[in-house]
Design a protein around this motif. Sequence first.
Motif, PDB file in Angstrom:
ATOM      1  N   TYR A  87      14.284  16.484 -20.589  1.00 14.13           N
ATOM      2  CA  TYR A  87      13.523  18.043 -20.692  1.00 14.13           C
ATOM      3  C   TYR A  87      12.159  17.805 -20.123  1.00 14.13           C
ATOM      4  N   ARG A  88      12.122  17.175 -18.747  1.00 16.25           N
ATOM      5  CA  ARG A  88      10.765  16.919 -18.067  1.00 16.25           C
ATOM      6  C   ARG A  88      10.155  18.250 -17.378  1.00 16.25           C
ATOM      7  N   ARG A  89      11.057  19.294 -17.223  1.00 17.01           N
ATOM      8  CA  ARG A  89      10.683  20.558 -16.781  1.00 17.01           C
ATOM      9  C   ARG A  89      10.159  21.584 -17.977  1.00 17.01           C
ATOM     10  N   LYS A  90      10.645  21.391 -18.979  1.00 15.30           N
ATOM     11  CA  LYS A  90       9.854  21.836 -20.134  1.00 15.30           C
ATOM     12  C   LYS A  90       8.666  21.525 -20.585  1.00 15.30           C
ATOM     13  N   ILE A  91       8.475  20.233 -20.582  1.00 17.43           N
ATOM     14  CA  ILE A  91       7.387  19.437 -21.500  1.00 17.43           C
ATOM     15  C   ILE A  91       6.637  18.752 -20.133  1.00 17.43           C
ATOM     16  N   GLY A  92       6.870  18.459 -19.118  1.00 16.72           N
ATOM     17  CA  GLY A  92       6.118  17.856 -17.908  1.00 16.72           C
ATOM     18  C   GLY A  92       6.710  16.353 -17.781  1.00 16.72           C
ATOM     19  N   LEU A  93       6.623  16.208 -16.744  1.00 16.26           N
ATOM     20  CA  LEU A  93       6.931  14.644 -16.334  1.00 16.26           C
ATOM     21  C   LEU A  93       5.738  13.721 -16.591  1.00 16.26           C
TER      22      LEU A  93
END
Length: 136
Positions: A87-93
């Motif tokens: 879910y890196r696009r929702k919470i950030g890489l």
Amino acid sequence: MVSKRVPHAVVCLLTALHMHGIGTQAPKAVWIALDRKARKPRLSGLPVRIVRFSGRMLTHAVVTQEVLGVTILITSPARTVVDCFRYRRKIGLDVALEALRDSIRSRQATVDEITRIAGVCRARTVVMPYLQSLVA
């Protein structure tokens, strides 16, 4: 407490990171995972972010914990790290990378454990380059 009102919910992502003491993120909402077909719970007054999992994704590497007398379902530290990459696009890489570094540094998760869970969660191709750069 969300887990008391929605007993089949699994605490995940930023909330699980915070509860495991991984990273520096303080979630503004409680992140929970529900089955794809589950009805959206009515939780007025509670800031909740819902993600949907199905089948094995809802049960693999999920542990129970007692918090303030309430038994909750929560993703394990290694599973939480893998979910952060999913879910890196929702919470950030940057959050996912911090979680990876901090979980390995604090020995809450091992490289082998993260690799195994990434394989089950179909996130191996996403996680492996970052694991390899961290270990090298």
